[in-house]
Scaffold this motif. Structure first.
Motif, PDB file in Angstrom:
ATOM      1  N   THR A 171       7.320   6.937  12.664  1.00 57.00           N
ATOM      2  CA  THR A 171       7.076   5.969  11.601  1.00 57.00           C
ATOM      3  C   THR A 171       5.984   6.528  10.697  1.00 57.00           C
ATOM      4  O   THR A 171       5.077   7.226  11.159  1.00 57.00           O
ATOM      5  N   ILE A 172       6.075   6.214   9.408  1.00 52.88           N
ATOM      6  CA  ILE A 172       5.127   6.744   8.425  1.00 52.88           C
ATOM      7  C   ILE A 172       3.936   5.797   8.314  1.00 52.88           C
ATOM      8  O   ILE A 172       4.097   4.592   8.074  1.00 52.88           O
ATOM      9  N   ASP A 173       2.754   6.357   8.481  1.00 50.87           N
ATOM     10  CA  ASP A 173       1.525   5.578   8.346  1.00 50.87           C
ATOM     11  C   ASP A 173       1.029   5.597   6.909  1.00 50.87           C
ATOM     12  O   ASP A 173       0.641   4.574   6.355  1.00 50.87           O
ATOM     13  N   SER A 174       1.021   6.796   6.289  1.00 48.46           N
ATOM     14  CA  SER A 174       0.525   6.935   4.922  1.00 48.46           C
ATOM     15  C   SER A 174       0.997   8.272   4.355  1.00 48.46           C
ATOM     16  O   SER A 174       1.459   9.150   5.090  1.00 48.46           O
ATOM     17  N   VAL A 175       0.868   8.401   3.048  1.00 52.48           N
ATOM     18  CA  VAL A 175       1.256   9.624   2.345  1.00 52.48           C
ATOM     19  C   VAL A 175       0.149  10.001   1.378  1.00 52.48           C
ATOM     20  O   VAL A 175      -0.414   9.130   0.687  1.00 52.48           O
ATOM     21  N   ALA A 176      -0.185  11.287   1.333  1.00 56.65           N
ATOM     22  CA  ALA A 176      -1.199  11.793   0.401  1.00 56.65           C
ATOM     23  C   ALA A 176      -0.547  12.797  -0.540  1.00 56.65           C
ATOM     24  O   ALA A 176       0.137  13.721  -0.099  1.00 56.65           O
ATOM     25  N   LEU A 177      -0.752  12.603  -1.821  1.00 55.18           N
ATOM     26  CA  LEU A 177      -0.253  13.512  -2.845  1.00 55.18           C
ATOM     27  C   LEU A 177      -1.443  14.204  -3.501  1.00 55.18           C
ATOM     28  O   LEU A 177      -2.393  13.537  -3.934  1.00 55.18           O
ATOM     29  N   MET A 228      -3.762   8.533  -2.143  1.00 56.66           N
ATOM     30  CA  MET A 228      -3.285   8.087  -0.838  1.00 56.66           C
ATOM     31  C   MET A 228      -2.460   6.811  -1.011  1.00 56.66           C
ATOM     32  O   MET A 228      -2.909   5.853  -1.658  1.00 56.66           O
ATOM     33  N   LEU A 229      -1.262   6.798  -0.435  1.00 60.39           N
ATOM     34  CA  LEU A 229      -0.375   5.644  -0.505  1.00 60.39           C
ATOM     35  C   LEU A 229      -0.196   5.071   0.889  1.00 60.39           C
ATOM     36  O   LEU A 229       0.131   5.801   1.841  1.00 60.39           O
ATOM     37  N   THR A 230      -0.398   3.773   1.017  1.00 59.57           N
ATOM     38  CA  THR A 230      -0.248   3.093   2.301  1.00 59.57           C
ATOM     39  C   THR A 230       0.458   1.765   2.086  1.00 59.57           C
ATOM     40  O   THR A 230       0.619   1.296   0.949  1.00 59.57           O
ATOM     41  N   GLY A 231       0.868   1.137   3.205  1.00 55.96           N
ATOM     42  CA  GLY A 231       1.440  -0.206   3.144  1.00 55.96           C
ATOM     43  C   GLY A 231       2.632  -0.299   2.212  1.00 55.96           C
ATOM     44  O   GLY A 231       3.528   0.545   2.204  1.00 55.96           O
ATOM     45  N   ALA A 232       2.626  -1.339   1.372  1.00 55.39           N
ATOM     46  CA  ALA A 232       3.748  -1.578   0.458  1.00 55.39           C
ATOM     47  C   ALA A 232       3.912  -0.456  -0.561  1.00 55.39           C
ATOM     48  O   ALA A 232       5.018  -0.230  -1.071  1.00 55.39           O
ATOM     49  N   ASN A 233       2.830   0.275  -0.865  1.00 55.31           N
ATOM     50  CA  ASN A 233       2.899   1.351  -1.861  1.00 55.31           C
ATOM     51  C   ASN A 233       3.715   2.552  -1.373  1.00 55.31           C
ATOM     52  O   ASN A 233       4.092   3.419  -2.174  1.00 55.31           O
ATOM     53  N   LEU A 234       3.986   2.615  -0.065  1.00 55.69           N
ATOM     54  CA  LEU A 234       4.808   3.705   0.455  1.00 55.69           C
ATOM     55  C   LEU A 234       6.224   3.672  -0.118  1.00 55.69           C
ATOM     56  O   LEU A 234       6.914   4.696  -0.151  1.00 55.69           O
ATOM     57  N   ALA A 235       6.660   2.500  -0.588  1.00 52.52           N
ATOM     58  CA  ALA A 235       7.996   2.394  -1.173  1.00 52.52           C
ATOM     59  C   ALA A 235       8.139   3.288  -2.406  1.00 52.52           C
ATOM     60  O   ALA A 235       9.253   3.700  -2.752  1.00 52.52           O
ATOM     61  N   ARG A 236       7.024   3.608  -3.058  1.00 51.93           N
ATOM     62  CA  ARG A 236       7.075   4.438  -4.265  1.00 51.93           C
ATOM     63  C   ARG A 236       7.503   5.870  -3.957  1.00 51.93           C
ATOM     64  O   ARG A 236       7.998   6.570  -4.845  1.00 51.93           O
ATOM     65  N   ASN A 242       9.275   3.944 -12.124  1.00 54.09           N
ATOM     66  CA  ASN A 242       9.163   5.168 -11.323  1.00 54.09           C
ATOM     67  C   ASN A 242       7.726   5.661 -11.175  1.00 54.09           C
ATOM     68  O   ASN A 242       7.510   6.737 -10.603  1.00 54.09           O
ATOM     69  N   LEU A 243       6.761   4.901 -11.671  1.00 57.49           N
ATOM     70  CA  LEU A 243       5.364   5.314 -11.577  1.00 57.49           C
ATOM     71  C   LEU A 243       4.905   5.290 -10.119  1.00 57.49           C
ATOM     72  O   LEU A 243       5.014   4.270  -9.440  1.00 57.49           O
ATOM     73  N   VAL A 244       4.381   6.417  -9.644  1.00 55.16           N
ATOM     74  CA  VAL A 244       3.878   6.516  -8.275  1.00 55.16           C
ATOM     75  C   VAL A 244       2.394   6.192  -8.227  1.00 55.16           C
ATOM     76  O   VAL A 244       1.935   5.384  -7.430  1.00 55.16           O
ATOM     77  N   ASP A 245       1.601   6.833  -9.089  1.00 52.10           N
ATOM     78  CA  ASP A 245       0.162   6.589  -9.122  1.00 52.10           C
ATOM     79  C   ASP A 245      -0.419   7.280 -10.347  1.00 52.10           C
ATOM     80  O   ASP A 245       0.297   8.001 -11.068  1.00 52.10           O
ATOM     81  N   SER A 246      -1.701   7.082 -10.571  1.00 49.00           N
ATOM     82  CA  SER A 246      -2.372   7.708 -11.707  1.00 49.00           C
ATOM     83  C   SER A 246      -3.769   8.148 -11.302  1.00 49.00           C
ATOM     84  O   SER A 246      -4.333   7.646 -10.328  1.00 49.00           O
ATOM     85  N   VAL A 247      -4.303   9.087 -12.055  1.00 48.48           N
ATOM     86  CA  VAL A 247      -5.650   9.616 -11.810  1.00 48.48           C
ATOM     87  C   VAL A 247      -6.442   9.529 -13.100  1.00 48.48           C
ATOM     88  O   VAL A 247      -6.063  10.148 -14.105  1.00 48.48           O
ATOM     89  N   VAL A 248      -7.506   8.751 -13.092  1.00 52.51           N
ATOM     90  CA  VAL A 248      -8.413   8.693 -14.239  1.00 52.51           C
ATOM     91  C   VAL A 248      -9.433   9.818 -14.083  1.00 52.51           C
ATOM     92  O   VAL A 248     -10.187   9.846 -13.111  1.00 52.51           O
ATOM     93  N   VAL A 249      -9.443  10.749 -15.024  1.00 47.87           N
ATOM     94  CA  VAL A 249     -10.308  11.925 -14.931  1.00 47.87           C
ATOM     95  C   VAL A 249     -11.587  11.679 -15.717  1.00 47.87           C
ATOM     96  O   VAL A 249     -11.529  11.442 -16.928  1.00 47.87           O
TER      97      VAL A 249
END
Length: 235
Positions: free
Chosen positions: A39-45, A106-114, A87-94
């Motif tokens: 089972t997937i706990d979390s994903v890091a991009l 890092m994506l966890t919980g409901a955000n893993l659906a992305r 289709n937006l997965v996440d964003s990074v404010v630089v």
């Protein structure tokens, strides 16, 4: 497959998008000779900002989900329809003070659906990169040939064995990357072209008279190239 990928927004010459595809993630985990579901706990991009236009502030990098079938035949028109809010997965404010840095989302919980991978994609995740800023600008991010700067896709999992739960990871590197341009250059056979996407090279050869070969010593040579149009650039 270069070490860095160009991404630009409202740039006079063209807008550019970066795309990359990761090595497939297995649907099971091997421990010794046994295969276990997980089972997937979390994903890091992870991605690396290699360079940016230091004169433009308010930079934000956006990661979008794109079709897993992306390959070297993809064009800007093919991929642009994937850059939507759905289709937006996440964003990074630089921060404005940052010129180059490594970023991880890092994506966890409901955000893993992305980043959930359908069975039909055979474990393959592909992402596209777009930017926004206070005005038109461009950046370079690490590509699949960028070594430590290459994008990463890490999945943290829990493996259910008979009497225990083991935490493990799948780390996947990008095995394909490129950038696509909104306005790819049109090559004129009567002009010399350098740059663009895909990149172009020019080779020149000049005649050298036998008289000079025999009796002259080369002290200095000047090569003059005259642009036919203004050359856009970033600071």
């Amino acid at each position: 497959q270069g070490s860095s990928l160009r991404v630009s927004w409202q740039f006079p010459a063209s807008e550019d998008r970066a795309v990359f595809r990761f090595v497939a993630r297995p649907d099971s985990f091997a421990i010794g000779d046994s295969i276990y579901p997980y089972t997937i706990d979390s994903v890091a991009l992870g991605l690396t900002l290699v360079a940016r236009d230091s004169t433009v502030k308010g930079l934000t990098i956006y990661l979008y989900r794109i079709p897993a079938t992306v390959d070297s035949t993809v064009s800007f028109t093919d991929i642009d329809t994937a850059f939507t809010a759905a289709n937006l997965v996440d964003s990074v404010v630089v921060p404005d003070s940052i010129l180059t840095d490594d970023f991880q989302r890092m994506l966890t919980g409901a955000n893993l659906a992305r980043v959930a991978i359908p069975a039909g994609d055979s474990g393959v995740l592909a992402l596209g990169v777009q930017i926004r800023a206070n005005s038109g600008t461009g950046v370079r991010i690490g590509g699949s040939a960028g070594g430590l700067a290459a994008p990463t896709f890490v999945t943290y999992i829990q493996v259910d064995q008979t009497d225990t739960v083991v935490a493990r990871t799948f780390t996947r590197a990008a095995n394909f990357s490129r950038y696509v341009s909104q306005n790819p250059p049109v090559f004129d056979p009567d002009l010399l072209t350098v740059g663009g996407a895909p990149s172009a090279r020019t080779i020149l050869r000049f005649p050298w008279p036998d008289l000079l070969k025999d009796s002259a010593q080369l002290i200095r040579a000047t090569l003059e190239l005259i642009p036919t149009t203004p050359i856009p650039g970033l600071n």
